[in-house]
Write a protein that holds these residues in place. Structure first.
Motif, PDB file in Angstrom:
ATOM      1  N   ARG A 146      -0.349  -9.131  -0.670  1.00 37.46           N
ATOM      2  CA  ARG A 146       0.429  -8.295  -1.604  1.00 37.46           C
ATOM      3  C   ARG A 146      -0.321  -7.032  -1.989  1.00 37.46           C
ATOM      4  NH1 ARG A 146       2.188 -12.884  -5.613  1.00 37.46           N
ATOM      5  NH2 ARG A 146       4.032 -13.616  -4.543  1.00 37.46           N
ATOM      6  N   ASN A 206       0.917  -3.418  -0.656  1.00 34.60           N
ATOM      7  CA  ASN A 206       1.362  -2.492  -1.693  1.00 34.60           C
ATOM      8  C   ASN A 206       0.543  -1.200  -1.656  1.00 34.60           C
ATOM      9  OD1 ASN A 206       3.218  -1.953  -3.791  1.00 34.60           O
ATOM     10  ND2 ASN A 206       1.566  -2.252  -5.277  1.00 34.60           N
ATOM     11  N   ASP A 261       8.098  -2.657   2.622  1.00 33.50           N
ATOM     12  CA  ASP A 261       8.987  -3.202   1.590  1.00 33.50           C
ATOM     13  C   ASP A 261       9.526  -4.568   2.004  1.00 33.50           C
ATOM     14  OD1 ASP A 261       8.625  -0.943   0.049  1.00 33.50           O
ATOM     15  OD2 ASP A 261      10.472   0.015   0.713  1.00 33.50           O
ATOM     16  N   LEU A 291       6.748  -7.154   1.625  1.00 33.99           N
ATOM     17  CA  LEU A 291       6.483  -7.451   0.217  1.00 33.99           C
ATOM     18  C   LEU A 291       7.550  -8.381  -0.363  1.00 33.99           C
ATOM     19  CD1 LEU A 291       5.243  -4.031  -1.187  1.00 33.99           C
ATOM     20  CD2 LEU A 291       3.958  -6.168  -1.118  1.00 33.99           C
TER      21      LEU A 291
END
Length: 91
Positions: free
Chosen positions: A63, A67, A84, A87
Motif C-alpha cells: 500500500r 500509493n 488505483d 490499491l
C-alpha cells in the motif's frame, strides 16, 4: 492474519515497479532490505491471475509503495489506472 489477493499481470507489474525504488532507497540508507526483497521475490514468482496469501505487513508495504508511485505519477500528470486498481485490491 493473511489475506488472499488475485494479482493480474498488470497488478504484478505495478506492484513490482512500486517496490523496487523503495528497496533501493532502503538499501542506500543502510536499512534492512530483507522484507521488501522477499516480497519482490514472492510477487515475481507468482503466476499471473492466481490468488496468493499476503500478511498484513506485506499488504501494508505494498500500500505504502503503490500509493507513493501513484502520487508521483499524479504529480507528473500521468495516468494512474493500474496503481488505483491495485490499491483497491489491497483494501
Amino acid at each position: 492474519m493473511m489475506k488472499k489477493i488475485k494479482l493480474t499481470r498488470a497488478n504484478k507489474s505495478i506492484t513490482l515497479k512500486a517496490l523496487a525504488p523503495y528497496y533501493y532507497q532502503q538499501r542506500a540508507l543502510g536499512h534492512s532490505t530483507e522484507k521488501p526483497g522477499r516480497l519482490i521475490l514472492k510477487i515475481n514468482a507468482l503466476p499471473a491471475d492466481k490468488r496468493a496469501s499476503f500478511s498484513v505487513e506485506e499488504i501494508h508495504l505494498m500500500r505504502i509503495t503503490i500509493n507513493r508511485l501513484r502520487n508521483e505519477r499524479l504529480g507528473k500528470g500521468q495516468y494512474t489506472d493500474a496503481a488505483d486498481d491495485m490499491l483497491l485490491k489491497l483494501f
